[in-house]
Design a protein around this motif. Structure first.
Motif, PDB file in Angstrom:
ATOM      1  N   ALA A  27      -5.487 -10.248  -1.058  1.00 44.70           N
ATOM      2  CA  ALA A  27      -6.986 -10.954  -0.838  1.00 44.70           C
ATOM      3  C   ALA A  27      -7.433 -11.328   0.683  1.00 44.70           C
ATOM      4  O   ALA A  27      -6.500 -11.555   1.344  1.00 44.70           O
ATOM      5  CB  ALA A  27      -6.500 -12.388  -1.711  1.00 44.70           C
ATOM      6  N   VAL A  28      -8.715 -10.940   0.665  1.00 42.98           N
ATOM      7  CA  VAL A  28      -9.170 -11.225   1.980  1.00 42.98           C
ATOM      8  C   VAL A  28     -10.221 -12.400   1.865  1.00 42.98           C
ATOM      9  O   VAL A  28     -11.018 -12.237   0.579  1.00 42.98           O
ATOM     10  CB  VAL A  28      -9.968 -10.228   2.472  1.00 42.98           C
ATOM     11  N   THR A 210      -8.150  -4.447   6.779  1.00 42.59           N
ATOM     12  CA  THR A 210      -7.919  -3.390   5.782  1.00 42.59           C
ATOM     13  C   THR A 210      -6.560  -2.888   5.536  1.00 42.59           C
ATOM     14  O   THR A 210      -5.882  -2.539   4.556  1.00 42.59           O
ATOM     15  CB  THR A 210      -8.977  -2.271   6.143  1.00 42.59           C
ATOM     16  N   VAL A 211      -5.951  -3.076   6.953  1.00 46.32           N
ATOM     17  CA  VAL A 211      -4.416  -2.759   7.031  1.00 46.32           C
ATOM     18  C   VAL A 211      -3.760  -3.911   6.104  1.00 46.32           C
ATOM     19  O   VAL A 211      -2.910  -3.412   5.372  1.00 46.32           O
ATOM     20  CB  VAL A 211      -3.852  -3.148   8.446  1.00 46.32           C
ATOM     21  N   LYS A 212      -4.062  -5.041   6.025  1.00 45.16           N
ATOM     22  CA  LYS A 212      -3.592  -5.817   5.172  1.00 45.16           C
ATOM     23  C   LYS A 212      -3.769  -5.799   3.664  1.00 45.16           C
ATOM     24  O   LYS A 212      -2.861  -5.978   3.061  1.00 45.16           O
ATOM     25  CB  LYS A 212      -3.969  -7.673   5.803  1.00 45.16           C
ATOM     26  N   ALA A 213      -4.949  -5.420   3.533  1.00 45.62           N
ATOM     27  CA  ALA A 213      -5.553  -5.159   2.037  1.00 45.62           C
ATOM     28  C   ALA A 213      -4.845  -4.133   1.361  1.00 45.62           C
ATOM     29  O   ALA A 213      -4.552  -4.085   0.418  1.00 45.62           O
ATOM     30  CB  ALA A 213      -6.925  -5.154   1.925  1.00 45.62           C
ATOM     31  N   ASP A 214      -5.081  -3.009   2.177  1.00 39.19           N
ATOM     32  CA  ASP A 214      -4.529  -1.744   1.850  1.00 39.19           C
ATOM     33  C   ASP A 214      -4.410  -0.755   3.002  1.00 39.19           C
ATOM     34  O   ASP A 214      -5.015   0.208   3.368  1.00 39.19           O
ATOM     35  CB  ASP A 214      -5.535  -1.077   0.866  1.00 39.19           C
ATOM     36  N   LYS A 215      -3.152  -0.657   3.246  1.00 36.56           N
ATOM     37  CA  LYS A 215      -2.415   0.128   4.471  1.00 36.56           C
ATOM     38  C   LYS A 215      -2.710   1.439   4.471  1.00 36.56           C
ATOM     39  O   LYS A 215      -3.055   2.257   5.329  1.00 36.56           O
ATOM     40  CB  LYS A 215      -1.061  -0.310   4.653  1.00 36.56           C
ATOM     41  N   ARG A 270     -15.615  -1.641   0.393  1.00 38.80           N
ATOM     42  CA  ARG A 270     -16.144  -2.840  -0.232  1.00 38.80           C
ATOM     43  C   ARG A 270     -15.372  -3.638  -1.310  1.00 38.80           C
ATOM     44  O   ARG A 270     -15.099  -4.687  -1.283  1.00 38.80           O
ATOM     45  CB  ARG A 270     -17.622  -2.707  -0.810  1.00 38.80           C
ATOM     46  N   GLY A 271     -14.894  -2.785  -2.025  1.00 39.81           N
ATOM     47  CA  GLY A 271     -13.983  -3.145  -3.094  1.00 39.81           C
ATOM     48  C   GLY A 271     -12.648  -3.606  -2.723  1.00 39.81           C
ATOM     49  O   GLY A 271     -12.343  -4.539  -3.346  1.00 39.81           O
ATOM     50  N   THR A 272     -12.172  -2.753  -1.659  1.00 37.28           N
ATOM     51  CA  THR A 272     -10.798  -3.490  -1.131  1.00 37.28           C
ATOM     52  C   THR A 272     -11.017  -4.798  -0.433  1.00 37.28           C
ATOM     53  O   THR A 272     -10.045  -5.632  -0.521  1.00 37.28           O
ATOM     54  CB  THR A 272     -10.210  -2.173   0.010  1.00 37.28           C
ATOM     55  N   LEU A 273     -12.221  -4.826   0.247  1.00 37.40           N
ATOM     56  CA  LEU A 273     -12.431  -6.246   0.824  1.00 37.40           C
ATOM     57  C   LEU A 273     -12.829  -7.321  -0.030  1.00 37.40           C
ATOM     58  O   LEU A 273     -13.293  -8.455   0.348  1.00 37.40           O
ATOM     59  CB  LEU A 273     -13.001  -6.204   2.110  1.00 37.40           C
ATOM     60  N   GLY A 274     -13.004  -6.955  -1.103  1.00 38.70           N
ATOM     61  CA  GLY A 274     -13.524  -7.747  -2.398  1.00 38.70           C
ATOM     62  C   GLY A 274     -15.162  -8.234  -2.104  1.00 38.70           C
ATOM     63  O   GLY A 274     -15.684  -9.359  -2.617  1.00 38.70           O
TER      64      GLY A 274
END
Length: 276
Positions: A27-28, A210-215, A270-274
Motif C-alpha cells: 500500500a502507498v 514503486t520498488v516498495k509496491a512492485d519491485k 497508476r494502479g500500482t500506486l492506487g
C-alpha cells in the motif's frame, strides 16, 4: 516548501487517492506522494522557465528574419515544452494555442487559428521564410509566459503526474512515431528524447514507492527505459539528432516496439500506486 507540501496533500485528498493493495503490491498512502509531487513541480517550474527563456530567443530570431538561426533554435526550444507536456496539457486553451497541428484546424496550414510552434515550423521549414510570422511569434511568446504564471499557482494532481509518464510515451508510440508531429522540420527525435526524459523524471521521483509496491515492475520499467534510450542514442549528432526523414521504415519499427512495451508498463503505475 511546507505550504507547497500541504497544498499538494490537500490536492491528493481532493482527487481521491486510494491505497494500492494486491498480491504483489504494498500500500502507498497519500502522504507518501507528497514529496515526489512537490519535487516534480519544481522540475516542471524549471522546465517552463527554460521554455520561456528559449522561446524569447527563438521568437526574436523569427522576428529579425534570421531564418537559419530560427531553424536552429526550433527543436531545442520545443524540447522544454515536450518534457513538461503532462502538466502543460492541463491548460487546454494554451496547449491548443502553443502546440496544435495543422490537422486540428479546418483549413489546415491556411487556417488563421493555426498558430504556435507548428505554424512557425511550417513557415521556417516548409516555406523557408519568416514572412508573416512576427504576430505568431509574439503570441507564442505571450502564451508560454502565461503558461509559466499558471503553473506557478498550480496544485499538481498526483494522478496526472503518475499517469503523465505513460501518456508521454504512449503518444510517441501511437502517433509521433509516424513523423506527423514535426512533419515540416523532421525534428521528431528531439521530441522523442524530451518525452522520454520527462517520463523518466517522473519514474525516478516515484522509484522508492514503486520498488516498495512492485519491485518487478519497477525493474522492468527501468530496463525498458534503458533500451529506448540506447536506440535514441544511435541517432545523436553533435548538434542534437538526425532528422527523422533519414530513418528507414525498419529503423522506425525497431524504435516502436520498445516504446510500445515501455508505454504498456508505465500504464500500470497508476494502479500500482492506487491512483486509478
Amino acid at each position: 516548501m511546507k505550504n507547497l507540501r500541504w497544498r499538494i496533500l490537500l490536492g491528493a485528498a481532493a482527487f481521491g487517492i486510494a491505497t494500492a493493495a494486491g498480491a504483489n503490491t504494498t500500500a502507498v498512502s497519500p502522504l507518501d506522494l507528497v514529496q515526489p509531487v512537490a519535487d516534480y513541480k519544481v522540475y516542471v517550474a524549471k522546465g517552463v522557465k527554460s521554455l520561456v527563456e528559449d522561446t524569447a530567443k527563438f521568437t526574436a530570431a523569427v522576428k529579425a528574419g534570421d531564418l537559419k538561426k530560427a531553424q536552429e533554435l526550433y527543436a531545442p526550444t520545443r524540447f522544454h515544452y515536450e518534457m513538461i507536456e503532462p502538466i502543460a496539457e492541463l491548460f487546454s486553451d494554451l496547449d491548443g494555442s502553443i502546440d496544435s497541428r495543422a490537422d486540428d484546424h479546418e483549413k489546415k496550414e491556411e487556417d488563421p487559428g493555426f498558430v504556435g510552434f507548428h505554424r512557425i515550423e511550417y513557415g521556417l521549414f516548409e516555406k523557408k521564410s519568416t514572412d508573416g510570422l512576427a504576430p505568431i511569434a509574439d503570441k507564442l511568446n505571450a502564451d508560454v509566459q502565461d503558461l509559466q504564471k499558471r503553473i506557478a499557482g498550480l496544485t499538481v494532481p498526483p494522478e496526472k503526474m503518475v499517469g503523465g509518464a505513460a501518456a508521454l510515451i504512449e503518444e510517441v508510440g501511437a502517433t509521433k512515431i509516424t513523423g506527423e508531429e514535426d512533419r515540416y522540420s523532421h525534428t521528431d527525435l528531439w521530441d522523442f528524447k524530451a518525452n522520454v526524459d520527462g517520463a523518466k523524471k517522473i519514474v525516478d521521483l516515484l522509484h522508492p514507492l514503486t520498488v516498495k509496491a512492485d519491485k518487478d515492475l519497477s525493474e522492468k520499467v527501468n530496463d525498458n527505459f534503458a533500451t529506448v534510450e540506447k536506440i535514441l542514442a544511435k541517432y545523436k549528432t553533435g548538434h542534437g539528432y538526425e532528422t527523422y526523414d533519414k530513418l528507414t521504415e525498419e529503423d522506425r519499427k525497431a524504435l516502436q516496439g520498445p516504446v510500445t512495451t515501455l508505454a504498456e508498463d508505465l500504464s500500470k503505475l497508476r494502479g500500482t500506486l492506487g491512483l486509478n
